[in-house]
Design a protein around this motif. Sequence first.
Motif, PDB file in Angstrom:
ATOM      1  N   THR A   1      -5.774  21.708  38.465  1.00 22.63           N
ATOM      2  CA  THR A   1      -5.345  20.331  38.709  1.00 22.63           C
ATOM      3  C   THR A   1      -6.154  19.680  39.827  1.00 22.63           C
ATOM      4  OG1 THR A   1      -3.586  21.037  40.229  1.00 22.63           O
ATOM      5  CG2 THR A   1      -3.009  20.796  37.908  1.00 22.63           C
ATOM      6  N   GLU A   2      -6.610  20.485  40.764  1.00 22.52           N
ATOM      7  CA  GLU A   2      -7.445  19.939  41.849  1.00 22.52           C
ATOM      8  C   GLU A   2      -8.768  19.400  41.324  1.00 22.52           C
ATOM      9  OE1 GLU A   2      -7.721  23.238  44.485  1.00 22.52           O
ATOM     10  OE2 GLU A   2      -6.113  22.523  45.783  1.00 22.52           O
ATOM     11  N   SER A   3      -9.183  19.883  40.161  1.00 26.89           N
ATOM     12  CA  SER A   3     -10.472  19.457  39.618  1.00 26.89           C
ATOM     13  C   SER A   3     -10.376  18.110  38.902  1.00 26.89           C
ATOM     14  CB  SER A   3     -10.997  20.515  38.637  1.00 26.89           C
ATOM     15  OG  SER A   3     -10.250  20.496  37.427  1.00 26.89           O
ATOM     16  N   ALA A   4      -9.150  17.564  38.784  1.00 21.85           N
ATOM     17  CA  ALA A   4      -8.964  16.319  38.039  1.00 21.85           C
ATOM     18  C   ALA A   4      -8.231  15.287  38.884  1.00 21.85           C
ATOM     19  CB  ALA A   4      -8.182  16.600  36.765  1.00 21.85           C
ATOM     20  N   PRO A   5      -8.885  14.748  39.906  1.00 23.05           N
ATOM     21  CA  PRO A   5      -8.248  13.725  40.727  1.00 23.05           C
ATOM     22  C   PRO A   5      -7.894  12.512  39.869  1.00 23.05           C
ATOM     23  CG  PRO A   5     -10.610  13.764  41.114  1.00 23.05           C
ATOM     24  CD  PRO A   5     -10.283  14.964  40.263  1.00 23.05           C
ATOM     25  N   PRO A   6      -6.806  11.786  40.187  1.00 21.86           N
ATOM     26  CA  PRO A   6      -5.987  11.907  41.397  1.00 21.86           C
ATOM     27  C   PRO A   6      -4.734  12.734  41.199  1.00 21.86           C
ATOM     28  CG  PRO A   6      -5.444   9.890  40.292  1.00 21.86           C
ATOM     29  CD  PRO A   6      -6.443  10.605  39.408  1.00 21.86           C
ATOM     30  N   TYR A   7      -4.767  13.735  40.317  1.00 23.09           N
ATOM     31  CA  TYR A   7      -3.563  14.476  39.976  1.00 23.09           C
ATOM     32  C   TYR A   7      -3.351  15.719  40.828  1.00 23.09           C
ATOM     33  CZ  TYR A   7      -4.136  11.425  35.997  1.00 23.09           C
ATOM     34  OH  TYR A   7      -4.308  10.321  35.209  1.00 23.09           O
ATOM     35  N   PHE A   8      -4.007  15.840  41.922  1.00 21.52           N
ATOM     36  CA  PHE A   8      -3.873  17.016  42.770  1.00 21.52           C
ATOM     37  C   PHE A   8      -2.500  17.041  43.443  1.00 21.52           C
ATOM     38  CE2 PHE A   8      -4.361  20.106  45.931  1.00 21.52           C
ATOM     39  CZ  PHE A   8      -4.028  19.573  47.152  1.00 21.52           C
ATOM     40  N   ASP A   9      -1.853  18.197  43.400  1.00 22.54           N
ATOM     41  CA  ASP A   9      -0.603  18.418  44.118  1.00 22.54           C
ATOM     42  C   ASP A   9      -0.556  19.897  44.483  1.00 22.54           C
ATOM     43  OD1 ASP A   9       1.978  18.731  45.050  1.00 22.54           O
ATOM     44  OD2 ASP A   9       2.856  17.366  43.600  1.00 22.54           O
ATOM     45  N   PRO A  10      -0.459  20.232  45.764  1.00 23.37           N
ATOM     46  CA  PRO A  10      -0.482  21.643  46.154  1.00 23.37           C
ATOM     47  C   PRO A  10       0.761  22.416  45.746  1.00 23.37           C
ATOM     48  CG  PRO A  10      -0.007  20.261  48.053  1.00 23.37           C
ATOM     49  CD  PRO A  10      -0.388  19.341  46.934  1.00 23.37           C
ATOM     50  N   HIS A  11       1.834  21.709  45.387  1.00 24.83           N
ATOM     51  CA  HIS A  11       3.068  22.366  44.948  1.00 24.83           C
ATOM     52  C   HIS A  11       3.101  22.283  43.429  1.00 24.83           C
ATOM     53  CE1 HIS A  11       6.852  24.177  45.572  1.00 24.83           C
ATOM     54  NE2 HIS A  11       7.617  23.127  45.353  1.00 24.83           N
ATOM     55  N   VAL A  12       2.687  23.367  42.758  1.00 30.25           N
ATOM     56  CA  VAL A  12       2.413  23.333  41.323  1.00 30.25           C
ATOM     57  C   VAL A  12       3.688  23.419  40.494  1.00 30.25           C
ATOM     58  CG1 VAL A  12       1.266  24.543  39.436  1.00 30.25           C
ATOM     59  CG2 VAL A  12       0.139  24.334  41.651  1.00 30.25           C
ATOM     60  N   ASN A  13       3.818  22.481  39.545  1.00 28.59           N
ATOM     61  CA  ASN A  13       4.943  22.510  38.630  1.00 28.59           C
ATOM     62  C   ASN A  13       4.486  22.914  37.236  1.00 28.59           C
ATOM     63  OD1 ASN A  13       3.557  19.993  38.462  1.00 28.59           O
ATOM     64  ND2 ASN A  13       5.257  19.128  37.307  1.00 28.59           N
ATOM     65  N   LEU A  14       5.384  23.573  36.514  1.00 23.74           N
ATOM     66  CA  LEU A  14       5.103  24.042  35.167  1.00 23.74           C
ATOM     67  C   LEU A  14       6.162  23.500  34.219  1.00 23.74           C
ATOM     68  CD1 LEU A  14       4.397  27.815  35.953  1.00 23.74           C
ATOM     69  CD2 LEU A  14       2.708  25.978  35.731  1.00 23.74           C
ATOM     70  N   ALA A  15       5.766  23.254  32.977  1.00 25.72           N
ATOM     71  CA  ALA A  15       6.700  22.773  31.952  1.00 25.72           C
ATOM     72  C   ALA A  15       7.523  23.959  31.460  1.00 25.72           C
ATOM     73  CB  ALA A  15       5.936  22.130  30.802  1.00 25.72           C
TER      74      ALA A  15
ATOM     75  N   HIS B   1     -15.571  16.203  38.720  1.00 31.86           N
ATOM     76  CA  HIS B   1     -14.764  15.585  37.671  1.00 31.86           C
ATOM     77  C   HIS B   1     -15.618  14.633  36.847  1.00 31.86           C
ATOM     78  CE1 HIS B   1     -11.955  12.186  36.437  1.00 31.86           C
ATOM     79  NE2 HIS B   1     -11.655  13.192  35.650  1.00 31.86           N
ATOM     80  N   GLU B   2     -15.571  14.818  35.529  1.00 27.46           N
ATOM     81  CA  GLU B   2     -16.305  13.943  34.619  1.00 27.46           C
ATOM     82  C   GLU B   2     -15.301  13.258  33.702  1.00 27.46           C
ATOM     83  OE1 GLU B   2     -18.960  16.386  32.426  1.00 27.46           O
ATOM     84  OE2 GLU B   2     -19.491  17.587  34.180  1.00 27.46           O
ATOM     85  N   SER B   3     -15.244  11.965  33.761  1.00 23.17           N
ATOM     86  CA  SER B   3     -14.301  11.237  32.909  1.00 23.17           C
ATOM     87  C   SER B   3     -14.903  11.049  31.526  1.00 23.17           C
ATOM     88  CB  SER B   3     -13.951   9.884  33.533  1.00 23.17           C
ATOM     89  OG  SER B   3     -12.904   9.276  32.801  1.00 23.17           O
ATOM     90  N   THR B   4     -15.050  12.176  30.830  1.00 23.28           N
ATOM     91  CA  THR B   4     -15.604  12.157  29.473  1.00 23.28           C
ATOM     92  C   THR B   4     -14.675  12.932  28.549  1.00 23.28           C
ATOM     93  OG1 THR B   4     -16.859  14.203  29.790  1.00 23.28           O
ATOM     94  CG2 THR B   4     -17.957  12.132  30.404  1.00 23.28           C
ATOM     95  N   ASP B   5     -14.751  12.652  27.268  1.00 25.87           N
ATOM     96  CA  ASP B   5     -13.926  13.357  26.299  1.00 25.87           C
ATOM     97  C   ASP B   5     -14.180  14.857  26.354  1.00 25.87           C
ATOM     98  OD1 ASP B   5     -12.830  10.972  25.517  1.00 25.87           O
ATOM     99  OD2 ASP B   5     -14.064  10.758  23.707  1.00 25.87           O
ATOM    100  N   ALA B   6     -15.438  15.253  26.479  1.00 29.52           N
ATOM    101  CA  ALA B   6     -15.783  16.673  26.511  1.00 29.52           C
ATOM    102  C   ALA B   6     -15.169  17.361  27.726  1.00 29.52           C
ATOM    103  CB  ALA B   6     -17.309  16.839  26.518  1.00 29.52           C
ATOM    104  N   TRP B   7     -15.219  16.686  28.878  1.00 31.90           N
ATOM    105  CA  TRP B   7     -14.661  17.273  30.103  1.00 31.90           C
ATOM    106  C   TRP B   7     -13.158  17.471  29.961  1.00 31.90           C
ATOM    107  CZ3 TRP B   7     -11.034  16.765  33.847  1.00 31.90           C
ATOM    108  CH2 TRP B   7     -11.205  17.515  35.011  1.00 31.90           C
ATOM    109  N   TRP B   8     -12.475  16.439  29.436  1.00 34.05           N
ATOM    110  CA  TRP B   8     -11.034  16.539  29.305  1.00 34.05           C
ATOM    111  C   TRP B   8     -10.630  17.566  28.249  1.00 34.05           C
ATOM    112  CZ3 TRP B   8      -7.790  15.293  32.815  1.00 34.05           C
ATOM    113  CH2 TRP B   8      -8.086  14.259  33.721  1.00 34.05           C
TER     114      TRP B   8
END
Length: 331
Positions: A64-78, A26-33
Amino acid sequence: MGLNRIVLLGIAIIAMSASFKTYATHESTDAWWRRYGDERDALYAQMKRYGISRENVTAMRHLTESAPPYFDPHVNLASEKLLSSGENYRFEMDEFILSMKVPDASAVPGNWIWPYTNTRTPDPGMEKLLAREKGALKVASLGWYVCRSLFSPGLFGRCETAGVLVLYRILQPEERQKFSTPERLRELSSEVLKKSIPPREEVEKAIKAGNFLSGADNRIHLDPESVVINGRVWIRNAMDSSFGRRYSYMTTLSSDRMVGFSFGLPEYDYRANPDSSTYPAAIKRAYALMDELVASLRIAKINDDGLPDPFVLDRVEPAPLPVREKRPTAQ
């Protein structure tokens, strides 16, 4: 991001989904996001075009696992990005398929669905989540606007919403007997409702002490009753609380699994206005949306063994999925 690029990336995700892993570090950079957002948008574009698949959800989980701390194994969709009024939601909960109609109403931002739920053979991440949530997992969290202007008579000067929460739950050994038949489940529902209303003496004591007592204004609007919806027995009840009203529907799916719906209606002084014919238009619309969604509920079992089930009077097929384009074959 151009449409062609989205489509190409979506096709690539089909081939990669089984082992999909976005940027490992995970890179907290504009390009990564930006890259993260592009991949998320590509997945949504693919599901909108071809329909939601288990592979898409797996890919979304890995993303989502690649962007901590937002990991959740039960995936929700909009859901508002993927489905339109008149189509059907479809949820696979272990060996059960639940389907229900998408209401004809504007969705409140933040409508979420969890299309696939696996509690029979959970991976370590799901095991931790199940332990944390005590075996209860969301299937849907949805809301709709029920009035067409900011100011609606009788609704405290604002446009109100109605919504539904769907929970799928593992039954613990010690409680399975109470869920084993419609009669026992109705008795359990009655016990739960009565316990949610504090004794009068506790309420009076709290008032004298100037303290807030949770549930002090709870009132039973509808005692638990059995209703049959598309061949399945559900237990329904309703509770009033302050200016709110909530309907609950629940049914047992197997000896160790159940599902429940909780419908929240707009804020309104229901107890002071018992005649439903006098309800504001938004309240009547909320009831109509709830009734339409309830009437569409269908639950089927994958590889149904046909054995007698006290909650099943007639077996049904899931509602049809929305027609989408045929998925391209991965090269």
